[in-house]
Design a protein around this motif. Structure first.
Motif, PDB file in Angstrom:
ATOM      1  N   CYS A 160      -2.744   4.260  -1.610  1.00 13.26           N
ATOM      2  CA  CYS A 160      -1.698   3.831  -2.555  1.00 13.26           C
ATOM      3  C   CYS A 160      -2.187   3.934  -3.999  1.00 13.26           C
ATOM      4  CB  CYS A 160      -1.267   2.392  -2.255  1.00 13.26           C
ATOM      5  SG  CYS A 160      -0.095   1.787  -3.496  1.00 13.26           S
ATOM      6  N   ALA A 219      -0.479  -1.296  -4.265  1.00 19.47           N
ATOM      7  CA  ALA A 219       0.672  -2.109  -3.873  1.00 19.47           C
ATOM      8  C   ALA A 219       0.634  -2.518  -2.396  1.00 19.47           C
ATOM      9  CB  ALA A 219       1.969  -1.358  -4.174  1.00 19.47           C
ATOM     10  N   ILE A 256       3.719  -5.409   1.518  1.00 16.09           N
ATOM     11  CA  ILE A 256       3.806  -4.483   0.381  1.00 16.09           C
ATOM     12  C   ILE A 256       4.234  -5.268  -0.850  1.00 16.09           C
ATOM     13  CG2 ILE A 256       5.106  -2.499  -0.540  1.00 16.09           C
ATOM     14  CD1 ILE A 256       5.228  -1.552   2.465  1.00 16.09           C
ATOM     15  N   GLY A 263       7.496   3.498  -4.747  1.00 15.62           N
ATOM     16  CA  GLY A 263       8.265   4.253  -3.754  1.00 15.62           C
ATOM     17  C   GLY A 263       7.869   5.702  -3.608  1.00 15.62           C
ATOM     18  N   GLY A 271       5.926   7.065  -1.391  1.00 17.93           N
ATOM     19  CA  GLY A 271       5.916   7.486   0.007  1.00 17.93           C
ATOM     20  C   GLY A 271       4.574   7.958   0.535  1.00 17.93           C
ATOM     21  N   CYS A 293       1.951   6.235   1.326  1.00 21.01           N
ATOM     22  CA  CYS A 293       1.484   5.379   2.421  1.00 21.01           C
ATOM     23  C   CYS A 293       2.171   5.754   3.742  1.00 21.01           C
ATOM     24  CB  CYS A 293       1.720   3.909   2.104  1.00 21.01           C
ATOM     25  SG  CYS A 293       3.441   3.536   1.723  1.00 21.01           S
TER      26      CYS A 293
HETATM   27  S1  SF4 Z   1       5.319   3.942  -1.437  1.00 17.13           S
HETATM   28 FE1  SF4 Z   1       3.451   3.233  -0.485  1.00 17.13          FE
HETATM   29  S2  SF4 Z   1       1.840   4.417  -1.517  1.00 17.13           S
HETATM   30 FE2  SF4 Z   1       3.655   4.603  -2.775  1.00 17.13          FE
HETATM   31  S3  SF4 Z   1       3.463   2.943  -4.241  1.00 17.13           S
HETATM   32 FE3  SF4 Z   1       4.670   2.114  -2.526  1.00 17.13          FE
HETATM   33  S4  SF4 Z   1       3.156   1.152  -1.257  1.00 17.13           S
HETATM   34 FE4  SF4 Z   1       2.023   2.484  -2.623  1.00 17.13          FE
END
Ligand code: SF4
Ligand code: SF4
Lengths: 401, 104
Positions: free
Chosen positions: B55, B59, B75, B82, B84, B86
């Motif tokens: 990440c 987050a 989270i 957002g 994606g 992760c």
């Molecule tokens: S989508 Fe997953 S990787 Fe991207 S910022 Fe949110 S928690 Fe972190």
């Protein structure tokens, strides 16, 4: 003729480049990053020899361009090092982007600069187009009339830059000073080191206990405040320059000011000029004085910051003034020094002196006592009302028609 | 700039040279940028921490478990933008993270 003024001073025969390199040896910065360019090459070449011979502990970075030279120098400065470089003309032009960044990040980088014409056409000789082009980049600019001044200015520049939190450059006129051997009074290494002292930056990027970000994006909400700070920093640097000059005079005996006034106080006509031409003009002033003509001279030593209040005061009593620029602005109007002098006078409410702009010496074109005597003659006629002052740029010693 | 202080600093108050103290990212809620959000399924998660290390906005929240050590605990939607990453990095056999439309 230079004589020893300081009790422990020693006379030496040095070119402008040699003496700037000697000043750098005595300053012994932590980092020097440089790329060679005529006529400044010798400065860093001689200095790199000092490094190779173990005379200084400086880390010397031989980079691949002047853009990299300034990048490395300002980065070293941000990391907490005392950092210096040297360049000229196209080299300074290639540094343009990083010059502004060094100033914007308020890093006290010091540069030995040798004034040389800007291409095209290619010309390696002395004029001040290069630093004039960088006059609004946020760098303190200090010009030298001869090798002695170049040496003294370099030593002062280190302290000025660190006090003002602004980068500073010291110039000599290409070849005329850089390659001309003159007698210079040098001070002992220990005394120079003692004068400049240790560099103790308030914050450095290598301080892991108090980390910070430098050079981040700054949009509509904060950019303007930061640029205001830079402009204000330049205004405030006048104090640092005056303080360092006073300390320098107390220690080594040589007095320096923003401007040098030569037979100016009782003069009726005067030339305003920067650099080595001031030396030539002083000879003309002396011979005019012998004939009873009240001629004087004001030499600009510190051009950035420009001390508008002081120059307006110094010139207010004159009947006619010639501002000599060794750079043209291609602005369709006037050359840079003239524009600054005119706005200094006007903003102070000084409107009585007649002001004429002369552009001279581009690409190393000769400027001799005859040319300067002609300018004083023009001024005499303007002062007496026999001649109308020109309201456009006058060119000295160039074939126009 | 402090979170609770909305007033912008003046030139006299700002540190010179555009210096910004470290750690200010905590004041910027990048979660408001999100158009899709990752949803974490506690029961499927094996706490391999692949998402956590992947990440870019730190987050993925973690907790300490007596037996398992560091485990994922959720989270942080204040900072999850957002992207994606992760979801993509969660092992395909596990699929403890899925992307869903952000509801306005
Ligand atoms: S989508 Fe997953 S990787 Fe991207 S910022 Fe949110 S928690 Fe972190
Ligand atoms: S990558 Fe998937 S399985 Fe691994 S800790 Fe994250 S959510 Fe759990």
């Amino acid at each position: 003729m230079i004589k020893t003024i300081y009790s422990k001073g020693k006379l030496a025969a040095k070119t402008g480049n040699e003496v700037m390199a000697e000043a750098m040896r005595q300053i012994e910065p932590d980092v020097v990053a440089a790329y060679p360019i005529t006529p400044a090459t010798e400065i860093v070449q001689i200095f790199s020899q000092f490094v190779a011979d173990g005379k200084v502990k400086t880390e010397f970075i031989a980079v691949e361009s002047e853009h990299s030279a300034m990048s490395a120098t300002l980065a070293a400065s941000a990391a907490g090092a005392r950092a210096m470089t040297g360049t000229s003309s196209q080299g300074l032009a290639l540094m343009w982007e990083m010059l502004n960044i060094a100033a914007g990040l308020r890093l006290p980088v010091v540069m030995a600069e040798v004034n040389r014409a800007i291409s095209a056409p290619i010309n390696i000789h002395g004029d001040q187009s290069d630093t004039m082009g960088a006059r609004d980049s946020g760098w303190i600019q200090i010009y030298s009339e001869n090798s002695q001044e170049a040496y003294d200015n370099m030593i002062q520049a280190v302290r000025i830059a660190e006090k003002a939190q602004l980068p500073a450059l010291v110039t000599t006129d290409g070849f005329i000073i850089s390659h001309c051997m003159e007698v210079v009074e040098m001070y002992p290494d220990a005394d120079v080191k003692d004068f400049i002292g240790q560099y103790k930056p308030a914050r450095t990027l290598l301080d892991v206990d108090r980390p910070y970000t430098l050079g981040s994006i700054d949009l509509q909400d904060y950019y303007f405040e930061h640029r205001y700070q830079l402009a204000e920093g330049m205004r405030q640097s006048k104090k640092a320059i005056a303080e360092v000059a006073a300390d320098f005079a107390a220690k080594f005996g040589r007095k320096y000011d923003f401007f040098e006034k030569y037979k100016l106080n009782d003069a009726e006509i005067a030339i305003v000029v920067i650099g080595s031409t001031a030396g030539t003009a002083k000879v003309v002033v002396d011979s005019l004085r012998e004939k009873g003509i009240k001629a004087g001279l004001l030499k600009i030593r510190v051009y950035r910051p420009f001390n508008v209040e002081e120059i307006a005061k110094d010139l207010a009593h004159l009947k006619a003034i010639a501002v000599m620029d060794r750079a043209d602005s291609c602005s369709g109007a006037f050359a840079p020094v003239y524009s600054d002098v005119a706005s200094a006078l006007f903003s102070a409410g000084v409107t009585s002196p007649k002001l004429v702009n002369y552009v001279y010496g581009l690409g190393g074109r000769e400027i001799n006592t005859t040319h300067i005597a002609q300018i004083y003659d023009d001024l005499s006629q303007i002062a007496s009302g026999a001649k109308k002052p020109s309201n456009t740029v006058e060119y000295v010693n160039v074939r126009i028609k | 700039m402090k979170k609770e202080e909305n007033r912008k600093l003046t030139a006299a108050e700002l540190p010179a040279g555009g210096l910004v103290e470290a750690g200010t990212a905590a004041n910027f809620h990048t979660g408001s940028w999100r158009s899709e959000k990752p949803v974490w399924n506690k029961d499927k998660c094996i706490s391999c921490l692949t998402c956590w290390i992947s990440c870019p906005d730190s987050a993925i929240l973690t907790a300490q478990d007596e037996k398992k050590g560091t485990v994922v605990s959720g989270i942080d939607y204040d900072f999850c933008k957002g992207c994606g990453i992760c979801v993509r990095e969660c092992p395909p056999k596990v699929q403890a993270l899925t992307m869903e439309q952000e509801k306005k």
